[in-house]
Design an enzyme around this catalytic site. Structure first.
Site, PDB file in Angstrom:
ATOM      1  N   SER A  94       0.838  -1.138  -0.029  1.00  0.00           N
ATOM      2  CA  SER A  94      -0.043  -0.075   0.063  1.00  0.00           C
ATOM      3  C   SER A  94       0.954   1.124   0.041  1.00  0.00           C
ATOM      4  O   SER A  94       1.712   1.359   0.920  1.00  0.00           O
ATOM      5  CB  SER A  94      -0.928   0.055   1.251  1.00  0.00           C
ATOM      6  OG  SER A  94      -1.689  -1.077   1.255  1.00  0.00           O
ATOM      7  N   HIS A 150      -3.958   0.545  -4.689  1.00  0.00           N
ATOM      8  CA  HIS A 150      -3.767  -0.574  -5.332  1.00  0.00           C
ATOM      9  C   HIS A 150      -3.922  -0.482  -6.731  1.00  0.00           C
ATOM     10  O   HIS A 150      -5.128  -0.662  -7.257  1.00  0.00           O
ATOM     11  CB  HIS A 150      -3.854  -1.850  -4.693  1.00  0.00           C
ATOM     12  CG  HIS A 150      -3.213  -1.914  -3.448  1.00  0.00           C
ATOM     13  ND1 HIS A 150      -2.352  -2.714  -3.072  1.00  0.00           N
ATOM     14  CD2 HIS A 150      -3.672  -1.525  -1.987  1.00  0.00           C
ATOM     15  CE1 HIS A 150      -1.803  -2.751  -1.814  1.00  0.00           C
ATOM     16  NE2 HIS A 150      -2.451  -2.094  -1.382  1.00  0.00           N
ATOM     17  N   HIS A 158      -5.558  -9.149  -0.932  1.00  0.00           N
ATOM     18  CA  HIS A 158      -5.414  -9.300   0.531  1.00  0.00           C
ATOM     19  C   HIS A 158      -6.451 -10.074   1.040  1.00  0.00           C
ATOM     20  O   HIS A 158      -7.501 -10.253   0.473  1.00  0.00           O
ATOM     21  CB  HIS A 158      -5.538  -7.959   1.278  1.00  0.00           C
ATOM     22  CG  HIS A 158      -4.504  -6.777   0.977  1.00  0.00           C
ATOM     23  ND1 HIS A 158      -4.634  -6.128  -0.037  1.00  0.00           N
ATOM     24  CD2 HIS A 158      -3.347  -6.608   1.606  1.00  0.00           C
ATOM     25  CE1 HIS A 158      -3.523  -5.317  -0.120  1.00  0.00           C
ATOM     26  NE2 HIS A 158      -2.801  -5.550   0.966  1.00  0.00           N
ATOM     27  N   TYR A 208      -7.934  -9.742   3.737  1.00  0.00           N
ATOM     28  CA  TYR A 208      -9.147  -8.854   4.358  1.00  0.00           C
ATOM     29  C   TYR A 208     -10.089  -8.635   3.207  1.00  0.00           C
ATOM     30  O   TYR A 208     -11.163  -8.126   3.674  1.00  0.00           O
ATOM     31  CB  TYR A 208      -8.621  -7.771   5.149  1.00  0.00           C
ATOM     32  CG  TYR A 208      -7.978  -6.858   4.497  1.00  0.00           C
ATOM     33  CD1 TYR A 208      -8.568  -5.921   3.451  1.00  0.00           C
ATOM     34  CD2 TYR A 208      -6.581  -6.589   4.459  1.00  0.00           C
ATOM     35  CE1 TYR A 208      -8.062  -4.802   2.883  1.00  0.00           C
ATOM     36  CE2 TYR A 208      -5.879  -5.649   3.816  1.00  0.00           C
ATOM     37  CZ  TYR A 208      -6.760  -4.722   2.833  1.00  0.00           C
ATOM     38  OH  TYR A 208      -5.892  -4.031   2.354  1.00  0.00           O
ATOM     39  N   GLU A 209      -9.782  -8.563   1.989  1.00  0.00           N
ATOM     40  CA  GLU A 209     -10.656  -8.229   0.818  1.00  0.00           C
ATOM     41  C   GLU A 209     -11.637  -9.320   0.675  1.00  0.00           C
ATOM     42  O   GLU A 209     -12.665  -8.998  -0.014  1.00  0.00           O
ATOM     43  CB  GLU A 209     -10.059  -7.878  -0.259  1.00  0.00           C
ATOM     44  CG  GLU A 209      -9.090  -6.403   0.026  1.00  0.00           C
ATOM     45  CD  GLU A 209      -8.099  -6.527  -1.446  1.00  0.00           C
ATOM     46  OE1 GLU A 209      -8.669  -5.919  -2.612  1.00  0.00           O
ATOM     47  OE2 GLU A 209      -7.304  -6.964  -1.533  1.00  0.00           O
ATOM     48  N   ALA A 242       3.007  -2.196   3.938  1.00  0.00           N
ATOM     49  CA  ALA A 242       2.813  -0.952   4.924  1.00  0.00           C
ATOM     50  C   ALA A 242       2.673  -1.615   6.137  1.00  0.00           C
ATOM     51  O   ALA A 242       2.004  -2.621   6.239  1.00  0.00           O
ATOM     52  CB  ALA A 242       1.932  -0.008   4.220  1.00  0.00           C
ATOM     53  N   MET A 283      -1.223  -6.556   7.471  1.00  0.00           N
ATOM     54  CA  MET A 283      -2.080  -7.381   6.965  1.00  0.00           C
ATOM     55  C   MET A 283      -1.851  -8.355   5.557  1.00  0.00           C
ATOM     56  O   MET A 283      -2.664  -8.585   4.689  1.00  0.00           O
ATOM     57  CB  MET A 283      -3.409  -6.722   6.727  1.00  0.00           C
ATOM     58  CG  MET A 283      -3.731  -5.692   7.834  1.00  0.00           C
ATOM     59  SD  MET A 283      -5.136  -4.697   7.492  1.00  0.00           S
ATOM     60  CE  MET A 283      -5.469  -3.573   8.949  1.00  0.00           C
ATOM     61  N   SER A 284      -0.507  -8.548   5.281  1.00  0.00           N
ATOM     62  CA  SER A 284      -0.264  -9.306   4.104  1.00  0.00           C
ATOM     63  C   SER A 284       1.169  -9.798   4.229  1.00  0.00           C
ATOM     64  O   SER A 284       1.552 -10.403   5.264  1.00  0.00           O
ATOM     65  CB  SER A 284      -0.111  -8.073   3.059  1.00  0.00           C
ATOM     66  OG  SER A 284       1.116  -7.364   3.127  1.00  0.00           O
ATOM     67  N   ASN A 335       3.068   3.959  10.210  1.00  0.00           N
ATOM     68  CA  ASN A 335       2.481   4.679  11.594  1.00  0.00           C
ATOM     69  C   ASN A 335       3.038   3.778  12.731  1.00  0.00           C
ATOM     70  O   ASN A 335       3.390   2.899  12.300  1.00  0.00           O
ATOM     71  CB  ASN A 335       0.922   4.664  11.468  1.00  0.00           C
ATOM     72  CG  ASN A 335       0.396   3.003  11.007  1.00  0.00           C
ATOM     73  OD1 ASN A 335       0.658   2.526   9.985  1.00  0.00           O
ATOM     74  ND2 ASN A 335       0.065   2.617  12.167  1.00  0.00           N
ATOM     75  N   HIS A 378      -6.120   5.213   7.225  1.00  0.00           N
ATOM     76  CA  HIS A 378      -5.484   4.572   5.838  1.00  0.00           C
ATOM     77  C   HIS A 378      -4.684   5.858   5.208  1.00  0.00           C
ATOM     78  O   HIS A 378      -3.583   5.455   4.398  1.00  0.00           O
ATOM     79  CB  HIS A 378      -6.591   3.970   4.783  1.00  0.00           C
ATOM     80  CG  HIS A 378      -6.077   3.355   3.671  1.00  0.00           C
ATOM     81  ND1 HIS A 378      -5.253   2.452   3.793  1.00  0.00           N
ATOM     82  CD2 HIS A 378      -6.478   3.690   2.465  1.00  0.00           C
ATOM     83  CE1 HIS A 378      -4.956   1.779   2.604  1.00  0.00           C
ATOM     84  NE2 HIS A 378      -5.630   2.786   1.552  1.00  0.00           N
TER      85      HIS A 378
HETATM   86  N1  HPA Z   1      -1.723  -2.210  11.674  1.00  0.00           N
HETATM   87  C1  HPA Z   1      -1.952  -3.054  10.529  1.00  0.00           C
HETATM   88  N2  HPA Z   1      -1.665  -3.149   9.318  1.00  0.00           N
HETATM   89  C2  HPA Z   1      -0.969  -2.004   9.200  1.00  0.00           C
HETATM   90  C3  HPA Z   1      -0.898  -0.962   9.884  1.00  0.00           C
HETATM   91  C4  HPA Z   1      -1.006  -1.250  11.244  1.00  0.00           C
HETATM   92  O1  HPA Z   1      -1.109  -0.331  12.220  1.00  0.00           O
HETATM   93  N3  HPA Z   1      -0.289   0.029   9.279  1.00  0.00           N
HETATM   94  C5  HPA Z   1      -0.439  -0.120   8.041  1.00  0.00           C
HETATM   95  N4  HPA Z   1      -0.544  -1.504   8.041  1.00  0.00           N
END
Ligand code: HPA
Length: 285
Positions: free
Chosen positions: A29, A60, A82, A84-85, A112, A223-224, A247, A259
Site C-alpha cells: 500500500s 493498489h 489481501h 481481508y478483501e 505498509a 495484513m499481508s 504509522n 488509511h
Molecule cells: N496495523 C496493521 N496493518 C497496517 C498498519 C497497522 O498499524 N499500518 C499499515 N498497515
C-alpha cells in the site's frame, strides 16, 4: 487453484513478455510508484490474466508490470490480493505461484506496516528477518501438489539471509552517499531489522493486541506478505521482505490510525525505497 491454473497464467504472461524474469516484486500500500520506473513496460491488468483475482483496495492499481530496471527483466505486482478483501488464501498466493511457473527465482515482498517499536518511527524501512503468522490460516492448508513443493515445508529461513545481506549493504551505501550530499533527512539507520506479525485485518489492532503482539516478538504489524512468503518458500523461491513503517501501531501514541496516513507515509519514503529496491535488484539478478 491448481498447478495447471498457475502454468496457464504463466504461459499467458510469457506470451505478452517473453523475456526470462528472475525477480518479481510485490508492492505494498502506498508503494506503487516503484512500477513507474520500469522501462519498456508491458502492463497487464489482473483481470486479463487467467485465474487472477482483482484488487479492490484504494492505493493498489491492480496490474502486473513487466519490464526492465537497469537492464534486468522484472515483474512487478502493482497491487496485491489481501485476505481481508475476502479473497481466499488460494487467490492471495496465486500470483506468487504464477511467478514460480514463470521461472522467477527471487521474490521481493513489500508492505505498509504499523510499528510496535518506539525506535521504528513512521518512515523507517524494516527488513523482515522472520514472521509471526497470526492470520488464523495457512495458505498451504489442503491437498498438497508436490509439483509446487513438499507437504511440510521448512520455514527456518523464510527470508533469505543472502538477500538480507545485500539489502543491508545497499542501504548503508545509500545512507552514506546521501549523507555526503547533505541529505541529512535520510538517517544512517533508515533500514532496521525486525519481525513482521501478520494479522487478517481489516481492522487495525486494539492497543491491547498491539501490546500482545509486541510481547510475542512482533516489531511491526500488517495484513499481508506472510501468505505470499509461505507460498514462495514452498516453491523454493528466495524471499526478501521489506516493510515500510507508515504509522505507530494503535495505542503507541495518542493518535488514531487511518488509511490516509498509511498512504502518505508510503509516498514520503518512495524515493529512498525505490532506490533501495533498484540497487538490490541490480545485484541479485
Ligand atoms: N496495523 C496493521 N496493518 C497496517 C498498519 C497497522 O498499524 N499500518 C499499515 N498497515
Amino acid at each position: 487453484m491448481t498447478y495447471e491454473n498457475a502454468v496457464e497464467a504463466a504461459e499467458f504472461i510469457k506470451s505478452r513478455y517473453p523475456h526470462a524474469v528472475e525477480t518479481a516484486v510485490v508492492l505494498g500500500s502506498g508503494l506503487g510508484a516503484f512500477a513507474d520506473d520500469i522501462g519498456n513496460a508491458v502492463k497487464i491488468p489482473y483481470e486479463q490474466i487467467p485465474h487472477f483475482a482483482r484488487s479492490t483496495v484504494e492505493g493498489h492499481a491492480g496490474q502486473l508490470v513487466l519490464g526492465e530496471l537497469d537492464g534486468k527483466h522484472v515483474a512487478v505486482q502493482q497491487g496485491r490480493f489481501h485476505f481481508y478483501e475476502g479473497y481466499d488464501m488460494q487467490q492471495v498466493m496465486f500470483p506468487v505461484r504464477t511467478f514460480g511457473r514463470m521461472g522467477v527465482k527471487n521474490v521481493i515482498l513489500t508492505n505498509a506496516a504499523g510499528s510496535t517499536e518506539p525506535e521504528f518511527p513512521p518512515g523507517t524501512l524494516m527488513l523482515i528477518t522472520d514472521h509471526l503468522n497470526c492470520m488464523g490460516e495457512n495458505p498451504l492448508r489442503g491437498k498438497n501438489d508436490e509439483r509446487f513443493g513438499v507437504r511440510f515445508p521448512d520455514m527456518t529461513e523464510v527470508y533469505d539471509c543472502g538477500l538480507q545481506q545485500i539489502a543491508n549493504e545497499e542501504a548503508d551505501a545509500i545512507a552514506h552517499e546521501r549523507f555526503e550530499k547533505g541529505h541529512d533527512e535520510v538517517k544512517t539507520d533508515f533500514l532496521r531489522r525486525g519481525i513482521y506479525c501478520a494479522l487478517s485485518g481489516p481492522t487495525y489492532e486494539t492497543p491491547a493486541e498491539v501490546r500482545m503482539y509486541r510481547q510475542l516478538g512482533g516489531n511491526a504489524v500488517g495484513m499481508s506478505t506472510v501468505p505470499e512468503a509461505i507460498a514462495a518458500r514452498h516453491q523454493g523461491l528466495k524471499v526478501l521482505g521489506i516493510s515500510c513503517i507508515t504509522n505507530f501501531a494503535a495505542g503507541m501514541t495518542g493518535e488514531n490510525i487511518n488509511h490516509e496516513e498509511v498512504m502518505e507515509t508510503g509516498a514520503r519514503v518512495a524515493e529512498v525505497f525505490k532506490e533501495l529496491l533498484r540497487r538490490v535488484i541490480s545485484r541479485i539478478n
